[in-house]
Design a protein around this motif. Structure first.
Motif, PDB file in Angstrom:
ATOM      1  N   LEU A 130     -30.101  23.368  55.373  1.00 20.41           N
ATOM      2  CA  LEU A 130     -30.267  22.059  55.837  1.00 20.41           C
ATOM      3  C   LEU A 130     -28.433  21.531  55.867  1.00 20.41           C
ATOM      4  O   LEU A 130     -27.865  21.077  55.244  1.00 20.41           O
ATOM      5  CB  LEU A 130     -30.884  20.836  55.279  1.00 20.41           C
ATOM      6  N   LEU A 131     -28.588  20.731  57.385  1.00 21.44           N
ATOM      7  CA  LEU A 131     -27.105  20.352  57.716  1.00 21.44           C
ATOM      8  C   LEU A 131     -26.688  18.927  58.392  1.00 21.44           C
ATOM      9  O   LEU A 131     -27.215  18.655  58.688  1.00 21.44           O
ATOM     10  CB  LEU A 131     -26.146  21.286  58.986  1.00 21.44           C
ATOM     11  N   ASP A 132     -26.053  18.759  57.696  1.00 18.64           N
ATOM     12  CA  ASP A 132     -25.017  16.984  58.061  1.00 18.64           C
ATOM     13  C   ASP A 132     -24.092  16.753  57.744  1.00 18.64           C
ATOM     14  O   ASP A 132     -23.771  17.604  57.814  1.00 18.64           O
ATOM     15  CB  ASP A 132     -25.793  16.252  56.388  1.00 18.64           C
ATOM     16  N   ALA A 133     -23.593  16.261  58.613  1.00 16.99           N
ATOM     17  CA  ALA A 133     -21.955  15.339  59.729  1.00 16.99           C
ATOM     18  C   ALA A 133     -22.172  13.923  59.729  1.00 16.99           C
ATOM     19  O   ALA A 133     -22.981  13.396  60.104  1.00 16.99           O
ATOM     20  CB  ALA A 133     -21.260  16.080  61.113  1.00 16.99           C
ATOM     21  N   GLY A 134     -21.248  13.968  59.318  1.00 17.60           N
ATOM     22  CA  GLY A 134     -21.149  12.295  60.149  1.00 17.60           C
ATOM     23  C   GLY A 134     -19.935  11.495  60.335  1.00 17.60           C
ATOM     24  O   GLY A 134     -18.984  12.519  59.439  1.00 17.60           O
ATOM     25  N   PHE A 135     -19.609  10.695  60.173  1.00 15.92           N
ATOM     26  CA  PHE A 135     -18.058   9.735  61.057  1.00 15.92           C
ATOM     27  C   PHE A 135     -18.352   8.479  60.527  1.00 15.92           C
ATOM     28  O   PHE A 135     -19.592   8.182  61.624  1.00 15.92           O
ATOM     29  CB  PHE A 135     -17.466  10.664  62.367  1.00 15.92           C
ATOM     30  N   ARG A 136     -16.927   7.812  60.233  1.00 15.83           N
ATOM     31  CA  ARG A 136     -17.538   6.381  60.015  1.00 15.83           C
ATOM     32  C   ARG A 136     -15.854   6.103  60.790  1.00 15.83           C
ATOM     33  O   ARG A 136     -15.107   6.609  60.262  1.00 15.83           O
ATOM     34  CB  ARG A 136     -17.531   5.866  58.738  1.00 15.83           C
ATOM     35  N   LEU A 137     -15.326   5.420  61.601  1.00 11.29           N
ATOM     36  CA  LEU A 137     -14.050   4.480  61.813  1.00 11.29           C
ATOM     37  C   LEU A 137     -14.368   2.766  61.188  1.00 11.29           C
ATOM     38  O   LEU A 137     -14.906   1.971  61.875  1.00 11.29           O
ATOM     39  CB  LEU A 137     -14.509   4.615  63.175  1.00 11.29           C
ATOM     40  N   ILE A 138     -13.240   2.686  60.899  1.00  6.41           N
ATOM     41  CA  ILE A 138     -12.533   1.027  59.656  1.00  6.41           C
ATOM     42  C   ILE A 138     -11.962   0.751  61.017  1.00  6.41           C
ATOM     43  O   ILE A 138     -10.821   1.281  60.461  1.00  6.41           O
ATOM     44  CB  ILE A 138     -12.816   1.423  58.312  1.00  6.41           C
TER      45      ILE A 138
END
Length: 740
Positions: free
Chosen positions: A456-464
């Motif tokens: 199971l692979l996960d990835a994420g990106f958040r910009l603030i």
């Protein structure tokens, strides 16, 4: 050796967990779920083996598989829009036929399921803001029962035995700071029932645990969808939601007029579940040092299943009372020794709502809204001058968060979100009273999880980002005196920050898995801060790695091992100095310096059925370093070892619990008289062991009655986590709890 007893216990527990786990034979069974009215397959349904750590979900054809040891099991099946169903099976199956299970369509309340065995995207929280599986070894959950056995009164109390957890207790405005693995600035975020809170640190030590069903602590960094400070973890608070009519009354009383009282009522009527509660706690404080408290909590929440596809959850908490600051002792700062401070009165209002829509394709969209208001009347009596000054230490915030989750395929789930928050401190706050702050924050996040068989692979990106309407606060801690003439920052864009995450998990067996998580991002310094060179500090860049192994047997025995490493480039520190700039304005100085920390966490829990008991132990070893003159040297402001252990017994109405905590040595000269430091060197803190216990007896009947006794800090240690603020020592209490 006594200090490391829980570490030794961790290894012993792990051996008891691993050996039986690998000595069993496993059998694979298959099945199919279908709509009993249309005969269509039911996809993405949760299939959980009750009282074990095993579970899975159905694919696009409604098929599922489970791998179990021989024995008898109860299988619970849940799916959005269908009635729950339980079936009994025996392993191995005599016929060998696949299970065929029909589900009846019905209004259904969504509930998170902790799924082990085969990975599924719906997890411990909701399918919208679920924690990625790659950080599973770094997640700790504390139940209401465990909080009661610990004798916890506030949310901060409940976090005491978290692996790597560290609470710095002082007597001043920000009374208690909780962090994990020594990661501070920023501190971990908080959320209540999945709704993120911006300014919550000081609320945690006035929030009663009597309203809390569980607390989930994500000690790693990959918590992008849950909050903005994903680089230091998230503390998720879940309030109580009864499945039937319940009522409870608790009272306890102890030395120094320590008291706790709580009344709670909850019920489920048709499609509405609700809880109402009132809690009161206080103390006369420490003789000769103050610290009197009188705190009241009033809480209510509601879940309304409006239709098959729409659910509304709303909650509110009101906190009111007074709190005297505990007085500092020698060799504390002479300025603080000359003060008697208190909040009288203090008020906090927390409210939030979530409207969740579930599409026929399994997608979910949730709109969250929250409003919080805090107002504490701060009073400071100057002993030498015999004068009193006061001001209102208040702030408010409101926000909106829109989240969407959908399956791109039976093995891939995408989550996106957009958040807006507006925080205002009209008269300043904490140590910069009189300096208005008005800040807008917005953020966007995207995260994806993809399953490949056992991977199971996960990835994420958040910009603030954000906008500063006005910012007059120049300081993280300490005194804000001298900044009254500094021109505030107005009408400027806030520094842009980014956070990213990448993780992977692999299922080794139905009961064991390995996990890797990487996260990285930037942390911007506050506007208006400068270095000794007269320029603004640089953004900090933080990169973190977690590598963990987790095993959970069918009897819920569990072992977790995690190695972690954090690299902080240009970490922001206060220099402790001030200068007069070219415009003759006094400015506090900051500095950038590289830092890094690394270590190992070990945690184990074991149920001992023959002894009607359970045992837990966890140990965190970490090393912290910082740059000095081009070299990395050890940073002694953080403890290198934190150890916890406990024993819980319950049988025939009798219960007994013993808890042990050890924090290793460290030093910090904050709040220390500079003359004392010059004569004696750095002020040593930590290196203490505490022992707490509870015991009780429960009388069964229509109204269950438990009488109990509690003992805190039984070794009577006058330890300090912040210079000048020693613990009060041993404390004994007794009480009674009634449950209907």
């Amino acid at each position: 050796m006594k200090k490391y007893f829980p570490f030794v216990l961790t290894a012993i527990l792990a051996s008891f967990i691993i050996i039986p786990a690998y000595s069993q034979s496993f059998y694979t069974i298959g099945g199919n779920l279908f709509n009993s009215e249309t005969n269509e397959p039911v996809i993405n349904a949760n299939v959980v083996v009750v009282n074990t750590g095993s579970g899975t979900s159905t694919n696009a054809q409604g098929d599922f598989e489970l791998r179990l040891a021989s024995g008898e099991y109860t299988i619970r099946i849940t799916s959005v829009g269908f009635s729950d169903k339980e079936i009994q099976i025996r392993i191995p199956r005599e016929s060998g036929e696949r299970l065929k299970v029909g589900l009846q369509p019905k209004k259904q309340e969504i509930g998170g399921v902790d799924v082990f065995g085969h990975f599924t995207v719906p997890g411990r929280d909701t399918v919208i803001n679920v924690v990625p599986m790659s950080v599973l070894p770094a997640v700790t959950k504390i139940s209401a029962v465990e909080m009661e056995k610990q004798g916890a009164v506030t949310l901060t109390d409940a976090l005491k035995y978290v692996p790597g957890g560290w609470t710095e207790t002082r007597g001043r405005k920000s009374k208690q700071f909780f962090s994990v693995r020594g990661q501070k600035y920023p501190y971990p975020d908080y959320s209540i029932d999945g709704v993120w809170q911006k300014e919550f640190e000081e609320t945690a030590y006035t929030l009663s645990v009597l309203d809390i069903e569980s607390v989930e602590i994500v000690r790693s960094s990959n918590a992008l969808v849950k909050g903005l400070s994903g680089l230091t973890g998230v503390i998720e608070v879940k309030t109580k939601k009864p499945e039937r009519e319940t009522a409870s009354l608790l009272t306890k009383y102890g030395e120094q007029n320590n008291y706790v009282a709580g009344l709670q009522y909850g019920n489920k009527i048709n499609d509405i579940t609700f809880t109402t509660a009132a809690a009161f706690f206080g103390t006369n404080g420490i003789p000769g040092r103050g610290g009197k408290e009188r705190i009241a909590n009033f809480h209510g929440n509601m879940d309304w299943e409006i239709s098959n596809s729409i659910t509304l959850h709303a909650g509110a908490t009101y906190i009111s009372g007074l709190r005297e600051f505990v007085g500092i002792v020698e060799p504390g700062s002479p300025k603080i020794l000359n003060q008697k401070e208190k909040f009288d009165p203090l008020h906090t209002w927390i409210s939030y709502a979530k409207l969740n829509y579930r599409g026929k394709d399994g997608s979910q969209t949730e709109l969250q809204a929250n409003y919080t208001f805090r107002d504490a009347n701060y009073q400071n009596y100057n002993i030498q001058q015999e004068t009193t000054t006061s001001h209102h230490d208040k702030d408010r915030e409101y926000g909106f968060n829109l989240l969407h989750s959908r399956s791109l395929s039976h093995s891939n789930t995408l989550r996106v979100g957009a958040l807006y928050n507006h925080w205002v401190a009209p008269d300043g706050k904490r140590y910069y009273a009189g300096r208005r702050c008005d800040v807008h924050t917005w953020s966007g996040v995207i995260a994806d999880e993809q399953q490949f068989g056992r991977f199971l692979l996960d990835a994420g990106f958040r910009l603030i980002g954000g906008y500063i309407s006005e910012w007059g606060g120049f300081g993280i801690e300490g005194s804000g005196a001298g900044f009254g003439e500094v021109a505030p920052i107005t009408d400027q864009a806030a520094p842009v920050e980014w956070q990213s995450a990448l993780g992977g998990s692999y299922l080794l067996s139905p009961i064991s898995s390995i996990h890797y998580n990487f996260s990285g991002g930037t942390i911007a310094p506050r506007k208006g801060s400068i270095t000794g060179l007269g320029v603004a500090p640089q953004n900090e860049t933080r990169l973190q790695h977690d590598l963990g192994f987790r095993m959970r047997t069918q009897r819920k025995n569990e072992m977790k091992i995690t190695a972690f490493f954090a690299q902080r480039k240009n970490a922001l520190d206060l220099s402790g100095e001030t200068v007069v700039a070219e415009n003759d304005l006094l400015v506090e100085l900051y500095e950038n310096r590289d830092k890094r920390s690394y270590g190992v966490e070990l945690a184990a829990n074991m149920n001992v059925a023959l002894l009607h008991s359970s045992v837990f132990a966890n140990t965190t070893f970490m090393k912290n370093e910082q740059e000095s003159d081009g070299k990395m040297i050890e940073e002694d402001k953080l403890p290198n070892v934190i150890v916890n252990g406990g024993f819980l017994y319950e049988h025939s109405g009798v219960d007994a619990s013993l808890f042990i905590h050890y924090t290793g040595p460290y030093s910090n000269n904050r709040f220390v008289n500079p003359r004392w430091v010059a004569e004696n060197g750095d002020y040593r803190l930590g290196d203490y062991t505490t022992v707490d216990f509870t015991c009780g007896y429960t009388f069964q009947g229509k109204i269950k009655t438990r009488i109990f006794a509690e003992g805190k800090n039984m070794l009577d240690q006058k330890y300090e986590t912040v210079a000048g603020y020693p613990d009060q020592g041993r404390l004994l209490l007794a009480g009674i709890k009634l449950v209907y």
